[in-house]
Design a protein around this motif. Structure first.
Motif, PDB file in Angstrom:
ATOM      1  N   VAL A  26       0.819  -1.208   0.000  1.00  8.34           N
ATOM      2  CA  VAL A  26       0.000   0.000   0.000  1.00  8.34           C
ATOM      3  C   VAL A  26       0.853   1.259   0.000  1.00  8.34           C
ATOM      4  N   LEU A  27       2.158   1.098   0.192  1.00 12.98           N
ATOM      5  CA  LEU A  27       3.081   2.232   0.152  1.00 12.98           C
ATOM      6  C   LEU A  27       4.447   1.738  -0.265  1.00 12.98           C
ATOM      7  N   LEU A  28       5.076   2.505  -1.148  1.00 18.93           N
ATOM      8  CA  LEU A  28       6.487   2.306  -1.478  1.00 18.93           C
ATOM      9  C   LEU A  28       7.165   3.659  -1.377  1.00 18.93           C
ATOM     10  N   GLY A  29       8.128   3.761  -0.475  1.00 22.19           N
ATOM     11  CA  GLY A  29       8.891   4.989  -0.309  1.00 22.19           C
ATOM     12  C   GLY A  29      10.298   4.812  -0.822  1.00 22.19           C
ATOM     13  N   LEU A  30      10.804   5.827  -1.506  1.00 19.82           N
ATOM     14  CA  LEU A  30      12.132   5.738  -2.121  1.00 19.82           C
ATOM     15  C   LEU A  30      12.897   7.040  -1.933  1.00 19.82           C
ATOM     16  N   ARG A  31      14.218   6.903  -1.770  1.00 21.11           N
ATOM     17  CA  ARG A  31      15.065   8.085  -1.842  1.00 21.11           C
ATOM     18  C   ARG A  31      16.057   7.993  -3.009  1.00 21.11           C
ATOM     19  N   ARG A  32      15.933   6.937  -3.811  1.00 19.62           N
ATOM     20  CA  ARG A  32      16.676   6.827  -5.068  1.00 19.62           C
ATOM     21  C   ARG A  32      15.832   5.998  -6.032  1.00 19.62           C
ATOM     22  N   PHE A  33      16.188   6.038  -7.304  1.00 16.31           N
ATOM     23  CA  PHE A  33      15.353   5.416  -8.328  1.00 16.31           C
ATOM     24  C   PHE A  33      16.097   4.305  -9.039  1.00 16.31           C
ATOM     25  N   ASP A  34      15.356   3.221  -9.314  1.00 22.42           N
ATOM     26  CA  ASP A  34      15.834   2.201 -10.240  1.00 22.42           C
ATOM     27  C   ASP A  34      14.620   1.597 -10.933  1.00 22.42           C
ATOM     28  N   PRO A  35      14.655   1.501 -12.281  1.00 23.10           N
ATOM     29  CA  PRO A  35      13.469   1.011 -13.001  1.00 23.10           C
ATOM     30  C   PRO A  35      13.107  -0.428 -12.695  1.00 23.10           C
ATOM     31  N   SER A  36      14.057  -1.221 -12.192  1.00 23.72           N
ATOM     32  CA  SER A  36      13.770  -2.627 -11.935  1.00 23.72           C
ATOM     33  C   SER A  36      12.686  -2.825 -10.877  1.00 23.72           C
ATOM     34  N   LEU A  37      12.449  -1.804 -10.058  1.00 23.55           N
ATOM     35  CA  LEU A  37      11.408  -1.917  -9.030  1.00 23.55           C
ATOM     36  C   LEU A  37      10.007  -1.880  -9.623  1.00 23.55           C
ATOM     37  N   PHE A  38       9.899  -1.520 -10.892  1.00 24.85           N
ATOM     38  CA  PHE A  38       8.592  -1.316 -11.511  1.00 24.85           C
ATOM     39  C   PHE A  38       8.379  -2.140 -12.785  1.00 24.85           C
ATOM     40  N   GLU A  39       9.414  -2.787 -13.264  1.00 26.85           N
ATOM     41  CA  GLU A  39       9.321  -3.512 -14.532  1.00 26.85           C
ATOM     42  C   GLU A  39       9.118  -5.001 -14.284  1.00 26.85           C
ATOM     43  N   GLY A  40       8.228  -5.613 -15.063  1.00 26.45           N
ATOM     44  CA  GLY A  40       8.037  -7.053 -14.989  1.00 26.45           C
ATOM     45  C   GLY A  40       7.406  -7.537 -13.699  1.00 26.45           C
ATOM     46  N   ILE A  41       6.674  -6.667 -13.011  1.00 30.80           N
ATOM     47  CA  ILE A  41       5.956  -7.045 -11.797  1.00 30.80           C
ATOM     48  C   ILE A  41       4.537  -7.457 -12.182  1.00 30.80           C
ATOM     49  N   ALA A  42       4.047  -8.539 -11.623  1.00 28.63           N
ATOM     50  CA  ALA A  42       2.670  -8.988 -11.897  1.00 28.63           C
ATOM     51  C   ALA A  42       1.721  -8.221 -10.984  1.00 28.63           C
ATOM     52  N   TRP A  43       1.359  -7.010 -11.405  1.00 25.79           N
ATOM     53  CA  TRP A  43       0.547  -6.122 -10.579  1.00 25.79           C
ATOM     54  C   TRP A  43      -0.810  -6.740 -10.269  1.00 25.79           C
ATOM     55  N   SER A  44      -1.356  -6.363  -9.124  1.00 26.48           N
ATOM     56  CA  SER A  44      -2.661  -6.847  -8.650  1.00 26.48           C
ATOM     57  C   SER A  44      -2.656  -8.346  -8.378  1.00 26.48           C
ATOM     58  N   THR A  45      -1.497  -8.866  -7.990  1.00 24.60           N
ATOM     59  CA  THR A  45      -1.398 -10.264  -7.594  1.00 24.60           C
ATOM     60  C   THR A  45      -0.768 -10.349  -6.200  1.00 24.60           C
ATOM     61  N   SER A  46      -0.740 -11.545  -5.657  1.00 25.23           N
ATOM     62  CA  SER A  46      -0.208 -11.759  -4.310  1.00 25.23           C
ATOM     63  C   SER A  46       1.314 -11.776  -4.260  1.00 25.23           C
ATOM     64  N   THR A  47       1.975 -11.560  -5.401  1.00 24.55           N
ATOM     65  CA  THR A  47       3.446 -11.635  -5.450  1.00 24.55           C
ATOM     66  C   THR A  47       4.119 -10.274  -5.475  1.00 24.55           C
ATOM     67  N   VAL A  48       3.346  -9.196  -5.477  1.00 20.24           N
ATOM     68  CA  VAL A  48       3.917  -7.870  -5.738  1.00 20.24           C
ATOM     69  C   VAL A  48       4.955  -7.475  -4.688  1.00 20.24           C
ATOM     70  N   ALA A  49       4.606  -7.570  -3.410  1.00 19.45           N
ATOM     71  CA  ALA A  49       5.534  -7.144  -2.363  1.00 19.45           C
ATOM     72  C   ALA A  49       6.777  -8.025  -2.342  1.00 19.45           C
ATOM     73  N   ALA A  50       6.586  -9.330  -2.465  1.00 23.81           N
ATOM     74  CA  ALA A  50       7.733 -10.237  -2.449  1.00 23.81           C
ATOM     75  C   ALA A  50       8.652  -9.973  -3.632  1.00 23.81           C
ATOM     76  N   ALA A  51       8.073  -9.757  -4.806  1.00 26.50           N
ATOM     77  CA  ALA A  51       8.896  -9.491  -5.986  1.00 26.50           C
ATOM     78  C   ALA A  51       9.666  -8.186  -5.827  1.00 26.50           C
ATOM     79  N   THR A  52       9.027  -7.191  -5.224  1.00 24.66           N
ATOM     80  CA  THR A  52       9.699  -5.911  -5.011  1.00 24.66           C
ATOM     81  C   THR A  52      10.856  -6.064  -4.039  1.00 24.66           C
ATOM     82  N   ARG A  53      10.673  -6.875  -3.008  1.00 28.03           N
ATOM     83  CA  ARG A  53      11.769  -7.101  -2.069  1.00 28.03           C
ATOM     84  C   ARG A  53      12.920  -7.850  -2.725  1.00 28.03           C
TER      85      ARG A  53
END
Length: 210
Positions: free
Chosen positions: A151-178
């Motif tokens: 429900v929240l992602l906070g960042l102080r630097r950017f990398d596109p890998s945090l947003f690419e190839g994620i299966a949004w609206s699924t139960s894997t989003v947080a784990a994949a981001t970690r």
């Protein structure tokens, strides 16, 4: 110290276009009405967090609504928002591309960013301030949802890998981001999980309208 911008990623509350997984329980009009209520509550909480920060440590600054469709579209006519709200357009692409665009822009401007949606009534001003303060010590902060997203992602630097190839609206989003954060070797903090409102079974977690 850099200020932290709260960016609310949201769609205009139009029937049939928002909270569609709740339509079987609420109908299209009811789902849109709930979306409007949750948008208003989220913006109020964001301004509460930013206003409270102004009185002590200016960790939180601007509140921005990153909107779809773009600001000025007739879909936003009649939607009342707090004075001082900044607007931006989400742009094209999937959710990841739109979130990435907002994060990249804010971080390039010298601010830190908290990306939030409008689906979590439990995300309160105290949690937003805690997340902003965490960015003093770590490069990213996540508030997971109980369904496996966040429900929240906070960042102080950017990398596109945090947003690419994620299966949004699924139960894997947080784990994949970690996994992506681990691969980047970034420091990050995971705050306690909260309940979002996505499907009819979640409706029991809605606070009373009164």
């Amino acid at each position: 110290m850099s200020t932290t911008r709260i960016v609310v990623i949201a769609k205009a509350p139009q029937p049939g276009r928002v909270k569609t997984r709740l339509i079987p329980a609420l109908g299209a009009e009811g789902a849109a009405a709930l979306a409007a209520r949750m948008l208003a509550c989220t913006l109020a909480v964001a301004f509460e967090a930013a206003g409270a920060a102004d009185t002590a440590d200016p960790a939180l600054g601007v509140v921005e609504l990153c909107a779809s469709p773009a600001p000025g579209d007739p879909a936003w006519q009649g939607v009342v928002v707090p004075a001082g709200l900044r607007w931006s357009a989400q742009g094209e692409g999937d959710l990841g591309a739109r979130m990435a665009g907002a994060a990249r822009r804010v971080l390039a401007g010298g601010e830190r960013v908290l990306l939030i949606g409008t689906d979590c009534p439990a995300l309160d001003a105290a949690c937003l301030r805690t997340a902003a303060e965490a960015l003093d010590e770590v490069e990213a902060v996540i508030v997971p949802s109980f369904d496996g997203g966040y429900v929240l992602l906070g960042l102080r630097r950017f990398d596109p890998s945090l947003f690419e190839g994620i299966a949004w609206s699924t139960s894997t989003v947080a784990a994949a981001t970690r996994v992506r954060l681990d691969a980047l070797a970034w420091s990050y903090q995971v705050l306690p999980a909260l309940q979002d409102i996505d499907v009819p079974a979640d409706l029991v977690h809605l606070p009373s309208a009164g």
